[in-house]
Design a protein around this motif. Sequence first.
Motif, PDB file in Angstrom:
ATOM      1  N   SER A  54       0.839  -1.207   0.000  1.00 18.86           N
ATOM      2  CA  SER A  54       0.000   0.000   0.000  1.00 18.86           C
ATOM      3  C   SER A  54       0.870   1.251   0.000  1.00 18.86           C
ATOM      4  N   ARG A  55       1.909   1.217   0.834  1.00 24.21           N
ATOM      5  CA  ARG A  55       2.823   2.358   0.879  1.00 24.21           C
ATOM      6  C   ARG A  55       3.459   2.603  -0.484  1.00 24.21           C
ATOM      7  N   ALA A  56       3.890   1.528  -1.137  1.00 28.59           N
ATOM      8  CA  ALA A  56       4.549   1.671  -2.429  1.00 28.59           C
ATOM      9  C   ALA A  56       3.610   2.317  -3.447  1.00 28.59           C
ATOM     10  N   LEU A  57       2.367   1.883  -3.422  1.00 29.92           N
ATOM     11  CA  LEU A  57       1.365   2.438  -4.340  1.00 29.92           C
ATOM     12  C   LEU A  57       1.125   3.919  -4.041  1.00 29.92           C
ATOM     13  N   ARG A  58       0.974   4.231  -2.769  1.00 31.29           N
ATOM     14  CA  ARG A  58       0.738   5.611  -2.347  1.00 31.29           C
ATOM     15  C   ARG A  58       1.907   6.510  -2.768  1.00 31.29           C
ATOM     16  N   ASP A  59       3.127   5.993  -2.613  1.00 31.38           N
ATOM     17  CA  ASP A  59       4.292   6.806  -2.945  1.00 31.38           C
ATOM     18  C   ASP A  59       4.368   7.107  -4.445  1.00 31.38           C
ATOM     19  N   GLN A  60       3.762   6.236  -5.258  1.00 30.80           N
ATOM     20  CA  GLN A  60       3.784   6.463  -6.709  1.00 30.80           C
ATOM     21  C   GLN A  60       2.655   7.353  -7.203  1.00 30.80           C
ATOM     22  N   HIS A  61       1.595   7.520  -6.391  1.00 28.65           N
ATOM     23  CA  HIS A  61       0.390   8.182  -6.898  1.00 28.65           C
ATOM     24  C   HIS A  61      -0.100   9.226  -5.908  1.00 28.65           C
ATOM     25  N   PRO A  62      -0.091  10.500  -6.298  1.00 25.01           N
ATOM     26  CA  PRO A  62      -0.522  11.540  -5.357  1.00 25.01           C
ATOM     27  C   PRO A  62      -2.007  11.466  -4.999  1.00 25.01           C
ATOM     28  N   ASP A  63      -2.798  10.736  -5.784  1.00 22.58           N
ATOM     29  CA  ASP A  63      -4.231  10.643  -5.492  1.00 22.58           C
ATOM     30  C   ASP A  63      -4.585   9.366  -4.722  1.00 22.58           C
ATOM     31  N   ILE A  64      -3.571   8.661  -4.209  1.00 22.52           N
ATOM     32  CA  ILE A  64      -3.836   7.478  -3.379  1.00 22.52           C
ATOM     33  C   ILE A  64      -3.376   7.743  -1.953  1.00 22.52           C
ATOM     34  N   ASP A  65      -4.285   7.502  -0.997  1.00 22.83           N
ATOM     35  CA  ASP A  65      -3.916   7.467   0.411  1.00 22.83           C
ATOM     36  C   ASP A  65      -4.144   6.049   0.925  1.00 22.83           C
ATOM     37  N   ILE A  66      -3.687   5.794   2.145  1.00 23.52           N
ATOM     38  CA  ILE A  66      -3.734   4.418   2.641  1.00 23.52           C
ATOM     39  C   ILE A  66      -4.328   4.358   4.050  1.00 23.52           C
ATOM     40  N   ALA A  67      -4.918   3.186   4.346  1.00 16.26           N
ATOM     41  CA  ALA A  67      -5.297   2.829   5.714  1.00 16.26           C
ATOM     42  C   ALA A  67      -4.553   1.543   6.052  1.00 16.26           C
ATOM     43  N   LEU A  68      -4.212   1.376   7.326  1.00 18.42           N
ATOM     44  CA  LEU A  68      -3.420   0.210   7.736  1.00 18.42           C
ATOM     45  C   LEU A  68      -4.059  -0.476   8.927  1.00 18.42           C
ATOM     46  N   GLY A  69      -4.121  -1.809   8.845  1.00 14.54           N
ATOM     47  CA  GLY A  69      -4.666  -2.584   9.961  1.00 14.54           C
ATOM     48  C   GLY A  69      -4.521  -4.063   9.688  1.00 14.54           C
ATOM     49  N   LEU A  70      -5.087  -4.870  10.596  1.00 14.50           N
ATOM     50  CA  LEU A  70      -5.093  -6.326  10.415  1.00 14.50           C
ATOM     51  C   LEU A  70      -6.553  -6.785  10.321  1.00 14.50           C
ATOM     52  N   HIS A  71      -6.884  -7.407   9.193  1.00 16.72           N
ATOM     53  CA  HIS A  71      -8.250  -7.854   8.915  1.00 16.72           C
ATOM     54  C   HIS A  71      -8.683  -8.904   9.941  1.00 16.72           C
ATOM     55  N   PRO A  72      -9.954  -8.881  10.366  1.00 16.77           N
ATOM     56  CA  PRO A  72     -10.382  -9.869  11.369  1.00 16.77           C
ATOM     57  C   PRO A  72     -10.215 -11.319  10.917  1.00 16.77           C
ATOM     58  N   GLN A  73     -10.258 -11.574   9.608  1.00 14.21           N
ATOM     59  CA  GLN A  73     -10.034 -12.954   9.159  1.00 14.21           C
ATOM     60  C   GLN A  73      -8.595 -13.404   9.408  1.00 14.21           C
ATOM     61  N   LEU A  74      -7.699 -12.457   9.666  1.00 10.14           N
ATOM     62  CA  LEU A  74      -6.290 -12.780   9.911  1.00 10.14           C
ATOM     63  C   LEU A  74      -5.930 -12.627  11.390  1.00 10.14           C
TER      64      LEU A  74
END
Length: 268
Positions: A54-74
């Motif tokens: 997600s970070r890599a994608l965000r760093d390449q695209h100014p119109d992408i932001d990210i959220a970070l967490g651990l999905h309940p299935q994991l």
Amino acid sequence: MTGASEQPSIVDTHTHLDDAAFDADRESVIEASRVAGIRHFVNIGYAPDRWETSRALRDQHPDIDIALGLHPQLAAQFDTDLIRELERAIEDLAPVAVGEIGFDFSRNASSFEEQERAFRGQLAIAAATGLPTVIHQRGASDALITELENWPNLAPIVLHSFDGTQRLADWAREHGCFVGIGGLATRRSSERLRELLARVPVNHLLLETDSPYLAPPGSANRRNTPASLPAIAAILGPLWNLSGEELCRLTSRNAAGLFRFSPLNRAA
Ligand SMILES: [Zn+2]
């Protein structure tokens, strides 16, 4: 202003553009989504390896932001090392939200105890950082309410791809939660869901695709992309007596206020 020729301004508040489903053509999917009117994306990194992609994608695209967490299935992966890693990632990578986190009782990927521990640990991070929380909930409306009642001081909560009970919908309205709507609500079988959603105040709605998941019915491809949002908005807008364009505009404003994207704020 509702000029018919006006380009819709759309925020996809829940995507997984780093998913392997996009490995072959990620850049053209993102570009086609922009052409369809998507102005900003929130990419949800739901596992440690996805925080980095997600970070890599965000760093390449100014119109992408990210959220970070651990999905309940994991949730079975959750331990003290992981929580430290998540705290560090949130500090270093500047996400706009914590998530997606919550309860998922629709599969047996992890036990209730594991899910509760992971959810609580991450709600504590959300409370400490003051970031909005993006919630994933399946078959767990009552347990979700019970847990969230213990956290009265969270920043705004997003119930992503809402699929809960009347009680959860009422609770969400009383507590000023944001409600994510997308392809799920467009399905023929989602009549009851649409009735619940119609009572959500417009200023608490967010559009989302959950790409590559939840392709709306009639899609040529089972893989969903953010470019499906104009069609989804056109189907759902009438629930609030809105055109698709109006729903896009209002939900974009809601998303910008909630997540505080810097490029969008500059443009606004
Ligand atoms: Zn998701």
